[in-house]
Design a protein around this motif. Structure first.
Motif, PDB file in Angstrom:
ATOM      1  N   MET A   1       0.841  -1.190   0.000  1.00  0.00           N
ATOM      2  CA  MET A   1       0.000   0.000   0.000  1.00  0.00           C
ATOM      3  C   MET A   1       0.882   1.249   0.000  1.00  0.00           C
ATOM      4  SD  MET A   1      -2.880   1.206   2.804  1.00  0.00           S
ATOM      5  CE  MET A   1      -3.888  -0.247   2.469  1.00  0.00           C
ATOM      6  N   ALA A   2       0.535   2.190  -0.868  1.00  0.00           N
ATOM      7  CA  ALA A   2       1.333   3.414  -0.969  1.00  0.00           C
ATOM      8  C   ALA A   2       1.226   4.228   0.317  1.00  0.00           C
ATOM      9  CB  ALA A   2       0.857   4.238  -2.152  1.00  0.00           C
ATOM     10  N   ARG A   3       2.346   4.801   0.690  1.00  0.00           N
ATOM     11  CA  ARG A   3       2.376   5.613   1.898  1.00  0.00           C
ATOM     12  C   ARG A   3       1.629   6.922   1.658  1.00  0.00           C
ATOM     13  NH1 ARG A   3       7.862   7.159   5.262  1.00  0.00           N
ATOM     14  NH2 ARG A   3       6.826   8.255   7.003  1.00  0.00           N
ATOM     15  N   LEU A   4       0.850   7.353   2.654  1.00  0.00           N
ATOM     16  CA  LEU A   4       0.086   8.584   2.525  1.00  0.00           C
ATOM     17  C   LEU A   4       1.013   9.795   2.505  1.00  0.00           C
ATOM     18  CD1 LEU A   4      -2.853   7.963   5.047  1.00  0.00           C
ATOM     19  CD2 LEU A   4      -2.902   7.707   2.575  1.00  0.00           C
ATOM     20  N   THR A   5       0.650  10.772   1.712  1.00  0.00           N
ATOM     21  CA  THR A   5       1.383  12.025   1.739  1.00  0.00           C
ATOM     22  C   THR A   5       1.016  12.775   3.012  1.00  0.00           C
ATOM     23  OG1 THR A   5      -0.358  13.281   0.622  1.00  0.00           O
ATOM     24  CG2 THR A   5       1.256  12.144  -0.774  1.00  0.00           C
ATOM     25  N   ARG A   6       1.737  13.814   3.320  1.00  0.00           N
ATOM     26  CA  ARG A   6       1.462  14.599   4.526  1.00  0.00           C
ATOM     27  C   ARG A   6       0.041  15.176   4.495  1.00  0.00           C
ATOM     28  NH1 ARG A   6       3.902  17.139   8.714  1.00  0.00           N
ATOM     29  NH2 ARG A   6       3.109  19.197   9.323  1.00  0.00           N
ATOM     30  N   SER A   7      -0.339  15.714   3.353  1.00  0.00           N
ATOM     31  CA  SER A   7      -1.681  16.305   3.249  1.00  0.00           C
ATOM     32  C   SER A   7      -2.758  15.235   3.356  1.00  0.00           C
ATOM     33  CB  SER A   7      -1.825  17.065   1.931  1.00  0.00           C
ATOM     34  OG  SER A   7      -1.659  16.209   0.815  1.00  0.00           O
ATOM     35  N   GLU A   8      -2.513  14.052   2.777  1.00  0.00           N
ATOM     36  CA  GLU A   8      -3.478  12.958   2.879  1.00  0.00           C
ATOM     37  C   GLU A   8      -3.595  12.484   4.316  1.00  0.00           C
ATOM     38  OE1 GLU A   8      -3.062  10.867  -1.545  1.00  0.00           O
ATOM     39  OE2 GLU A   8      -1.734  10.263   0.098  1.00  0.00           O
ATOM     40  N   SER A   9      -2.470  12.408   5.021  1.00  0.00           N
ATOM     41  CA  SER A   9      -2.479  11.991   6.416  1.00  0.00           C
ATOM     42  C   SER A   9      -3.241  12.998   7.284  1.00  0.00           C
ATOM     43  CB  SER A   9      -1.043  11.841   6.924  1.00  0.00           C
ATOM     44  OG  SER A   9      -1.024  11.461   8.287  1.00  0.00           O
ATOM     45  N   GLN A  10      -3.029  14.274   7.027  1.00  0.00           N
ATOM     46  CA  GLN A  10      -3.724  15.313   7.780  1.00  0.00           C
ATOM     47  C   GLN A  10      -5.230  15.259   7.522  1.00  0.00           C
ATOM     48  OE1 GLN A  10      -1.537  18.715   6.297  1.00  0.00           O
ATOM     49  NE2 GLN A  10      -0.238  18.816   8.125  1.00  0.00           N
ATOM     50  N   ALA A  11      -5.591  15.015   6.263  1.00  0.00           N
ATOM     51  CA  ALA A  11      -7.010  14.935   5.917  1.00  0.00           C
ATOM     52  C   ALA A  11      -7.662  13.737   6.596  1.00  0.00           C
ATOM     53  CB  ALA A  11      -7.174  14.842   4.402  1.00  0.00           C
ATOM     54  N   ARG A  12      -6.944  12.614   6.651  1.00  0.00           N
ATOM     55  CA  ARG A  12      -7.484  11.419   7.316  1.00  0.00           C
ATOM     56  C   ARG A  12      -7.652  11.662   8.810  1.00  0.00           C
ATOM     57  NH1 ARG A  12      -5.115   5.421   6.452  1.00  0.00           N
ATOM     58  NH2 ARG A  12      -6.292   5.722   4.511  1.00  0.00           N
TER      59      ARG A  12
END
Length: 209
Positions: A1-12
């Protein structure tokens, strides 16, 4: 599974916190739910909460926005699936039966409106939220009117205000007494969208859409 970007992690993280707060607000109420509790239940640090939401009020606004979007999305999807007015209203009635008077949602709306009473900034945010709800209801009412080809007896925005007012009042009553029939609002909507060329327009010729 691709690692989340910083913005994706913050959104999650933000989405997780809002979802957790929603569940807590609906089950325990606004006053009894702290930001610390939200962080604990969501599995994040207090810092994660405060980096996303300055105050509990700000978080609750997000929660109410999510609830409104979800509820009105449900109605829109159900109505769109109906081909006739009777079918659309039957679908709306089924939704209303399980939604209008929901204790958690009803009491959260009431409790938060009370909190906002002495906060001009919060009041303005609630006014904006209410305007969005009216717009969503107005769109659905106009769709019903278009389905049967009868013009509304008043502007769609006014019709939406009337329906929302009835729905809120009925919700408060059903939260206390679930035996009150939800068909009251279904019948009111039916009457409204089928009387465009009826008595109300005849008595009030200035009521133009």
């Amino acid at each position: 599974m691709a690692r989340l970007t910083r913005s994706e992690s913050q959104a999650r993280t933000r989405a997780d916190l809002i979802a957790t707060a929603r569940d807590l607000f609906l089950t325990e109420g606004y006053a009894k739910t702290s930001l610390e509790r939200v962080a604990e239940e969501a599995g994040y640090s207090k810092g994660a909460v405060y980096s996303n939401f300055r105050t509990k009020k700000e978080l609750c606004l997000e929660v109410l926005g999510l609830i409104h979007a979800t509820k009105f999305g449900e109605v829109a999807d159900l109505m769109a699936a109906g081909e006739t007015l009777d079918d659309q209203l039957a679908r709306f009635h089924e939704w209303a039966e399980h939604t209008i008077g929901d204790v958690g949602w009803t009491m959260l709306e009431f409790e938060f409106a009370t909190v906002a009473r002495d906060d001009p900034e919060l009041q303005a945010a609630l006014v904006s939220s209410l305007a969005m709800m009216r717009g969503a209801v107005a769109a659905q009412v106009q769709t019903l009117s278009d389905t049967i080809g009868i013009p509304l007896p008043m502007p769609a925005e006014n019709a939406a205000t009337a329906i929302l007012s009835m729905g809120i009042g009925l919700g408060m009553q059903r939260a206390v007494d679930p035996s009150i029939p939800v068909r009251l609002i279904t019948d009111a909507v039916r009457l409204l969208v089928t009387m465009g060329d009826g008595p109300l327009r005849a008595m009030s010729p200035d009521l133009t859409p």
